[in-house]
Design a protein around this motif. Structure first.
Motif, PDB file in Angstrom:
ATOM      1  N   ARG A 104       0.766  -1.244   0.004  1.00 45.62           N
ATOM      2  CA  ARG A 104       0.237   0.021  -0.137  1.00 45.62           C
ATOM      3  C   ARG A 104       0.649   1.185  -0.157  1.00 45.62           C
ATOM      4  O   ARG A 104       1.996   1.385   0.716  1.00 45.62           O
ATOM      5  CB  ARG A 104      -0.793  -0.018   1.363  1.00 45.62           C
ATOM      6  CG  ARG A 104      -1.875  -1.084   1.363  1.00 45.62           C
ATOM      7  CD  ARG A 104      -2.784  -0.724   2.732  1.00 45.62           C
ATOM      8  NE  ARG A 104      -3.795  -2.060   2.624  1.00 45.62           N
ATOM      9  CZ  ARG A 104      -5.008  -2.141   2.195  1.00 45.62           C
ATOM     10  NH1 ARG A 104      -5.313  -1.139   1.339  1.00 45.62           N
ATOM     11  NH2 ARG A 104      -5.614  -3.229   2.364  1.00 45.62           N
ATOM     12  N   VAL A 105       0.319   2.278  -0.755  1.00 44.47           N
ATOM     13  CA  VAL A 105       0.866   3.533  -0.501  1.00 44.47           C
ATOM     14  C   VAL A 105      -0.136   4.608  -0.287  1.00 44.47           C
ATOM     15  O   VAL A 105      -1.065   4.532  -0.797  1.00 44.47           O
ATOM     16  CB  VAL A 105       1.565   3.993  -2.023  1.00 44.47           C
ATOM     17  CG1 VAL A 105       2.252   5.421  -1.772  1.00 44.47           C
ATOM     18  CG2 VAL A 105       2.669   3.166  -2.589  1.00 44.47           C
ATOM     19  N   ALA A 106       0.133   5.469   0.694  1.00 39.48           N
ATOM     20  CA  ALA A 106      -0.707   6.516   1.248  1.00 39.48           C
ATOM     21  C   ALA A 106       0.038   7.882   0.850  1.00 39.48           C
ATOM     22  O   ALA A 106       1.052   8.064   1.172  1.00 39.48           O
ATOM     23  CB  ALA A 106      -0.710   6.358   2.828  1.00 39.48           C
ATOM     24  N   GLU A 107      -0.680   8.547   0.104  1.00 39.02           N
ATOM     25  CA  GLU A 107      -0.301   9.895  -0.545  1.00 39.02           C
ATOM     26  C   GLU A 107      -1.053  10.936   0.551  1.00 39.02           C
ATOM     27  O   GLU A 107      -2.425  10.941   0.685  1.00 39.02           O
ATOM     28  CB  GLU A 107      -0.423  10.422  -1.695  1.00 39.02           C
ATOM     29  CG  GLU A 107       0.197   9.225  -2.683  1.00 39.02           C
ATOM     30  CD  GLU A 107       1.732   9.874  -2.868  1.00 39.02           C
ATOM     31  OE1 GLU A 107       1.823  10.862  -2.424  1.00 39.02           O
ATOM     32  OE2 GLU A 107       2.328   9.463  -3.501  1.00 39.02           O
ATOM     33  N   MET A 108      -0.517  11.714   1.193  1.00 36.44           N
ATOM     34  CA  MET A 108      -1.024  12.972   2.067  1.00 36.44           C
ATOM     35  C   MET A 108      -1.003  14.036   1.365  1.00 36.44           C
ATOM     36  O   MET A 108      -0.128  14.738   0.880  1.00 36.44           O
ATOM     37  CB  MET A 108      -0.151  13.010   3.203  1.00 36.44           C
ATOM     38  CG  MET A 108       0.294  11.653   4.237  1.00 36.44           C
ATOM     39  SD  MET A 108      -1.076  10.893   4.890  1.00 36.44           S
ATOM     40  CE  MET A 108      -1.340   9.272   4.081  1.00 36.44           C
ATOM     41  N   ILE A 109      -2.430  14.733   1.244  1.00 41.63           N
ATOM     42  CA  ILE A 109      -2.591  16.039   0.360  1.00 41.63           C
ATOM     43  C   ILE A 109      -3.178  16.925   1.440  1.00 41.63           C
ATOM     44  O   ILE A 109      -4.247  16.701   1.763  1.00 41.63           O
ATOM     45  CB  ILE A 109      -3.164  15.743  -0.915  1.00 41.63           C
ATOM     46  CG1 ILE A 109      -2.644  14.655  -1.679  1.00 41.63           C
ATOM     47  CG2 ILE A 109      -3.601  16.863  -1.793  1.00 41.63           C
ATOM     48  CD1 ILE A 109      -1.533  14.859  -2.040  1.00 41.63           C
ATOM     49  N   SER A 110      -2.582  18.017   1.699  1.00 41.03           N
ATOM     50  CA  SER A 110      -3.247  19.182   2.134  1.00 41.03           C
ATOM     51  C   SER A 110      -4.021  20.232   1.289  1.00 41.03           C
ATOM     52  O   SER A 110      -4.020  19.940   0.174  1.00 41.03           O
ATOM     53  CB  SER A 110      -2.188  19.936   3.172  1.00 41.03           C
ATOM     54  OG  SER A 110      -1.644  21.023   2.035  1.00 41.03           O
ATOM     55  N   GLY A 111      -4.754  21.030   2.012  1.00 36.13           N
ATOM     56  CA  GLY A 111      -5.522  21.912   1.173  1.00 36.13           C
ATOM     57  C   GLY A 111      -4.755  23.193   0.445  1.00 36.13           C
ATOM     58  O   GLY A 111      -5.249  23.752  -0.195  1.00 36.13           O
ATOM     59  N   ALA A 112      -3.548  23.246   0.634  1.00 39.44           N
ATOM     60  CA  ALA A 112      -2.550  24.045  -0.056  1.00 39.44           C
ATOM     61  C   ALA A 112      -2.656  23.830  -1.510  1.00 39.44           C
ATOM     62  O   ALA A 112      -2.462  22.699  -1.765  1.00 39.44           O
ATOM     63  CB  ALA A 112      -1.067  24.018   0.702  1.00 39.44           C
ATOM     64  N   GLU A 113      -2.793  24.865  -2.360  1.00 43.03           N
ATOM     65  CA  GLU A 113      -2.825  24.638  -3.749  1.00 43.03           C
ATOM     66  C   GLU A 113      -1.533  23.903  -4.196  1.00 43.03           C
ATOM     67  O   GLU A 113      -1.399  23.109  -5.553  1.00 43.03           O
ATOM     68  CB  GLU A 113      -3.134  26.074  -4.636  1.00 43.03           C
ATOM     69  CG  GLU A 113      -3.344  26.030  -6.084  1.00 43.03           C
ATOM     70  CD  GLU A 113      -4.501  24.746  -6.430  1.00 43.03           C
ATOM     71  OE1 GLU A 113      -4.315  24.359  -7.459  1.00 43.03           O
ATOM     72  OE2 GLU A 113      -5.462  24.714  -5.670  1.00 43.03           O
ATOM     73  N   ASN A 114      -0.486  24.396  -3.950  1.00 40.58           N
ATOM     74  CA  ASN A 114       0.963  23.744  -4.599  1.00 40.58           C
ATOM     75  C   ASN A 114       0.792  22.452  -4.089  1.00 40.58           C
ATOM     76  O   ASN A 114       1.355  21.508  -5.083  1.00 40.58           O
ATOM     77  CB  ASN A 114       2.161  24.680  -3.845  1.00 40.58           C
ATOM     78  CG  ASN A 114       2.271  24.345  -2.594  1.00 40.58           C
ATOM     79  OD1 ASN A 114       1.424  24.489  -1.705  1.00 40.58           O
ATOM     80  ND2 ASN A 114       3.542  24.379  -2.045  1.00 40.58           N
ATOM     81  N   GLU A 115       0.369  21.935  -3.026  1.00 41.52           N
ATOM     82  CA  GLU A 115       0.380  20.543  -2.787  1.00 41.52           C
ATOM     83  C   GLU A 115      -0.638  19.862  -3.341  1.00 41.52           C
ATOM     84  O   GLU A 115      -0.607  18.673  -3.917  1.00 41.52           O
ATOM     85  CB  GLU A 115       0.223  20.312  -1.233  1.00 41.52           C
ATOM     86  CG  GLU A 115       1.582  20.702  -0.368  1.00 41.52           C
ATOM     87  CD  GLU A 115       1.389  20.395   1.059  1.00 41.52           C
ATOM     88  OE1 GLU A 115       0.414  19.736   1.483  1.00 41.52           O
ATOM     89  OE2 GLU A 115       2.009  21.107   1.914  1.00 41.52           O
ATOM     90  N   ARG A 116      -2.022  20.457  -3.679  1.00 42.72           N
ATOM     91  CA  ARG A 116      -2.743  19.755  -4.366  1.00 42.72           C
ATOM     92  C   ARG A 116      -2.387  19.700  -5.969  1.00 42.72           C
ATOM     93  O   ARG A 116      -2.645  18.471  -6.543  1.00 42.72           O
ATOM     94  CB  ARG A 116      -4.182  20.770  -4.494  1.00 42.72           C
ATOM     95  CG  ARG A 116      -4.969  20.874  -3.114  1.00 42.72           C
ATOM     96  CD  ARG A 116      -5.684  19.816  -2.967  1.00 42.72           C
ATOM     97  NE  ARG A 116      -6.281  19.766  -1.660  1.00 42.72           N
ATOM     98  CZ  ARG A 116      -7.513  19.229  -1.250  1.00 42.72           C
ATOM     99  NH1 ARG A 116      -8.261  18.376  -2.271  1.00 42.72           N
ATOM    100  NH2 ARG A 116      -7.886  19.249  -0.208  1.00 42.72           N
ATOM    101  N   GLN A 117      -1.573  20.581  -6.489  1.00 43.35           N
ATOM    102  CA  GLN A 117      -1.257  20.314  -7.829  1.00 43.35           C
ATOM    103  C   GLN A 117      -0.146  19.205  -7.970  1.00 43.35           C
ATOM    104  O   GLN A 117      -0.199  18.323  -8.741  1.00 43.35           O
ATOM    105  CB  GLN A 117      -0.619  21.636  -8.380  1.00 43.35           C
ATOM    106  CG  GLN A 117      -0.026  21.593  -9.903  1.00 43.35           C
ATOM    107  CD  GLN A 117      -1.259  21.197 -10.789  1.00 43.35           C
ATOM    108  OE1 GLN A 117      -2.207  21.719 -10.665  1.00 43.35           O
ATOM    109  NE2 GLN A 117      -0.879  20.372 -11.741  1.00 43.35           N
ATOM    110  N   ALA A 118       0.659  19.151  -7.008  1.00 43.55           N
ATOM    111  CA  ALA A 118       1.796  18.001  -6.834  1.00 43.55           C
ATOM    112  C   ALA A 118       1.059  16.681  -6.639  1.00 43.55           C
ATOM    113  O   ALA A 118       1.241  15.514  -7.147  1.00 43.55           O
ATOM    114  CB  ALA A 118       2.670  18.188  -5.709  1.00 43.55           C
TER     115      ALA A 118
END
Length: 139
Positions: A104-118
């Motif tokens: 399994r791979v877990a990817e953590m994404i915050s609400g920051a736009e640069n993190e959303r794009q990545a």
């Protein structure tokens, strides 16, 4: 085949991804899984180590920095994580070369736009290569 889950938070700011990683790592290690948390660099791994010793006040996450000890949760960066982990928690903005070696791979994404794009780019990467991908909105 490796299963990939994206955990999405609408919160942004320092520590959001780390807090999500703590939650996922805690749950996985309580299920008997070995976890590798992939950090940006050595400083990031040390910072995460400090945070994991302090929070949350009601819990404890048994962890160690790679090559400094053994624990159900290993904090590492850069090179090869070894073969004895079940879950990869990725805290970088790229897909690690070794991601497919994990169950399994877990990817953590915050609400920051640069993190959303990545995160969108990583999502496309996994999907284009045929990985089963799911998402969970965590608020």
């Amino acid at each position: 085949m490796t299963e990939v889950t994206f955990y999405l938070s609408n919160k942004s700011g320092d520590g959001v991804r780390q807090a999500l990683a703590w939650r996922i790592a805690d749950k996985a290690q309580k299920q008997g899984r070995l976890v590798y948390i992939h950090c940006r660099d050595a400083d990031h791994a040390r910072q995460l180590d400090d945070q994991f010793w302090q929070a949350p006040a009601t819990g404890f996450l048994p962890h160690a920095i790679q090559q400094e000890g053994k624990a159900p949760v290993i904090l590492g960066h850069g090179g090869d994580p070894g073969d004895h982990h079940d879950v990869l928690i990725n805290l970088t903005d790229q897909v690690p070369d070794f991601a497919s070696r994990f169950q399994r791979v877990a990817e953590m994404i915050s609400g920051a736009e640069n993190e959303r794009q990545a995160g969108r780019e990583r999502f496309r990467f996994y999907r284009e290569r045929g990985f089963p991908v799911t998402t969970h909105e965590l608020g």
